[in-house]
Write an enzyme that holds these catalytic residues in place. Structure first.
Site, PDB file in Angstrom:
ATOM      1  N   LYS A 138       0.876  -1.177   0.000  1.00 22.00           N
ATOM      2  CA  LYS A 138       0.000   0.000   0.000  1.00 22.00           C
ATOM      3  C   LYS A 138       0.912   1.226   0.000  1.00 22.00           C
ATOM      4  CE  LYS A 138      -3.389   2.905   0.740  1.00 22.00           C
ATOM      5  NZ  LYS A 138      -2.508   4.103   0.840  1.00 22.00           N
ATOM      6  N   SER A 196       1.956   6.400  12.318  1.00 19.43           N
ATOM      7  CA  SER A 196       1.414   7.012  13.529  1.00 19.43           C
ATOM      8  C   SER A 196       0.752   5.988  14.441  1.00 19.43           C
ATOM      9  CB  SER A 196       0.381   8.079  13.150  1.00 19.43           C
ATOM     10  OG  SER A 196      -0.771   7.468  12.583  1.00 19.43           O
ATOM     11  N   GLU A 219       5.062  -0.312  13.831  1.00 17.36           N
ATOM     12  CA  GLU A 219       5.937   0.601  14.574  1.00 17.36           C
ATOM     13  C   GLU A 219       5.235   1.948  14.600  1.00 17.36           C
ATOM     14  OE1 GLU A 219       8.848   3.741  13.921  1.00 17.36           O
ATOM     15  OE2 GLU A 219       9.813   2.029  12.939  1.00 17.36           O
ATOM     16  N   CYS A 256      11.772   8.216  13.707  1.00 14.42           N
ATOM     17  CA  CYS A 256      11.081   7.553  14.808  1.00 14.42           C
ATOM     18  C   CYS A 256      11.967   7.408  16.032  1.00 14.42           C
ATOM     19  CB  CYS A 256      10.586   6.179  14.365  1.00 14.42           C
ATOM     20  SG  CYS A 256      11.836   5.206  13.502  1.00 14.42           S
TER      21      CYS A 256
END
Length: 471
Positions: A138, A196, A219, A256
């Site tokens: 995706k 997110s 994650e 991150c």
């Protein structure tokens, strides 16, 4: 969407063929993907630069990381021990043999902040293909054009390697519609996601609501606490400030592993550190963020923190440092939430006991860092132990930004850093997310997978009656 149903049917049909390929065939395929991406390097970096605002040197480094990951998995599956082959054939007992096999079609969601290394041909895709699973990507709307170019490179590698046409497929469209349908489809066996907390938990809910629940390896959120111990602050305040300022603002804070939380015990040295940090961060030149959505979310998060901001650089996005007491940090929940951008919060503690309480109030993290001298480390073993309980990667005297891709890396952690702390999304062992163990009992040698046959020609390491052998 009828399109999604057709794609998943094709992924299932391709899996029936692709899962039977040999490790050598899959390794050659992964090497071909790396070569096709490398051949399009200039075209890919140019497109990604336009779509994401990321600088060309960063994008070139990310392509190198992406191709290196593909080659790493090629070498890993060629060596063979990852299947954890085990044989028990003792006299008067059943002959049982076990190994890991691929799960089936996997859905991978591209990440907004890594258009290459965590997207179409990134670690999730590479590890799933290495396992023998087929993949449906995706693509992320923030760099859709880049994603399609990478997909074209993979299609060419599929052709050159003689792999099934639908070994990897690509989907674009709103995540809340196409993404949901992909996760809910009965042929999907697993999901990889980097993004997110809201997006990750939504996918987890979709997966749990299925008639047959599937794992989501997401994650999602991390503020990556950094503990500044007293002796190192006294000796190295300015150097620590410079080092951490570079980490906080690296890529405009869109990593991150960005150190969004700093903790220290009150002292003149901590005050010096804060002053130096604020000055360093304020002077960093602002650059555009990845896309408007991230910028808007950062502004909203920063607005909530404004009462505590003590340093703020000019321009957009604002680079900012905030400060609160440990007492406020413990009593105000939103202070423990991620602000994704060039921001960090310093928590000032009255003593070691308060520092421990502050750390204990933090949820699961990707990383936890300790800055300290040998004297500090000897006197704060309990703090180090506490950090180990918080995160998947614990670091001493280095900043958390920068993730090595190797067999010892853990890029995961307790919820909400990831949805399953037992696994990593970076490094060779990421392949373990896309496999399951199967025991073969009483099988004649000719019907066994190659790795479990008595006359195994590959010479891989495996356990035989509980002893490791290279046979």
């Amino acid at each position: 969407m009828s399109e999604i149903n057709e794609i998943m049917q094709q992924a299932k049909a391709a899996f029936e063929v692709y899962s039977k390929t040999t490790p050598a065939q899959r390794a050659a395929f992964l090497e071909n993907i790396a070569e096709q991406i490398e051949a399009k390097r200039e075209q890919l970096t140019t497109k990604a630069h336009v779509e994401t605002h990321l600088p060309l040197p960063r994008l070139n480094n990310e392509i190198t990381r992406t191709t290196s990951q593909l080659k790493m998995f090629a070498a890993y599956i060629t060596e063979g021990s990852w299947v954890a082959a085990a044989i028990d054939n003792q006299p008067s007992k059943p002959d049982t043999r076990k190994m890991l096999i691929p799960v089936g079609p996997v859905v991978v969601f591209g990440a907004s902040n890594f258009p290459f290394a965590f997207s179409t041909a990134g670690g999730d895709t590479a590890s799933a293909l290495a396992s023998g699973s087929t993949v449906v990507v995706k693509g992320h709307s923030a760099h859709a054009g880049t994603s399609l170019l990478v997909y074209a490179a993979i299609q060419e590698a599929i052709r050159l390697s003689g792999m099934p046409e639908h070994t990897l497929q690509h989907v674009l469209g709103p995540g809340n519609t196409a993404g949901k349908e992909l996760v809910m489809h009965p042929f999907t066996t697993g999901v990889g996601f980097t993004g997110s907390y809201k997006g990750g938990t939504a996918l987890m809910q979709y997966a749990a609501a299925r008639e047959k629940p599937i794992p989501v390896f997401a994650e999602m959120s991390s503020i990556n606490p950094v503990v500044l111990l007293p002796d190192t602050l006294t000796q190295n305040a300015a150097a620590l400030a410079k080092k951490l300022a570079g980490s906080v603002t690296l890529g405009m804070g869109q990593f991150c592993t960005n150190p969004g939380l700093l903790l220290g015990i009150k002292s003149p040295a901590l005050e010096t550190f804060l002053s130096e940090l604020g000055e360093e961060v304020s002077q960093v030149t602002p650059l555009p963020m990845l896309h408007e959505g991230i910028h808007t979310n950062y502004q909203q998060g920063l607005t909530e923190m404004l009462p505590y901001v003590v340093y703020k650089g000019e321009g957009e996005p604002a680079r900012a440092i905030a400060m609160v007491s440990a007492k406020d940090f413990l009593n105000i929940p939103h202070l423990r939430e991620e602000v994704f951008g060039p921001f960090s919060l310093l928590v000032t503690c009255e003593n070691k006991a308060e520092l421990k309480k502050a750390l204990q109030s933090i949820s699961g993290q990707l990383t936890a860092t300790i800055m300290g001298t040998d004297k500090d480390l000897a006197e704060h073993r309990d703090i180090i132990s506490l950090q180990t309980s918080l995160a998947g990667r614990v670091i001493i005297n280095e900043v958390p930004t920068g993730v090595e891709v190797n067999s010892s890396m853990v890029h995961g952690g307790p919820f909400p850093a990831t949805s399953d702390a037992r696994f990593t999304s970076v490094g060779a062992t990421a392949i373990q997310r896309w496999v399951r163990p199967v025991c073969f009992q009483g099988f004649p040698d000719a019907l066994l997978p190659e790795e479990l046959q008595n006359a195994n020609p590959r010479g891989i390491w495996r356990t035989v009656n509980n002893e490791w052998k290279n046979v």
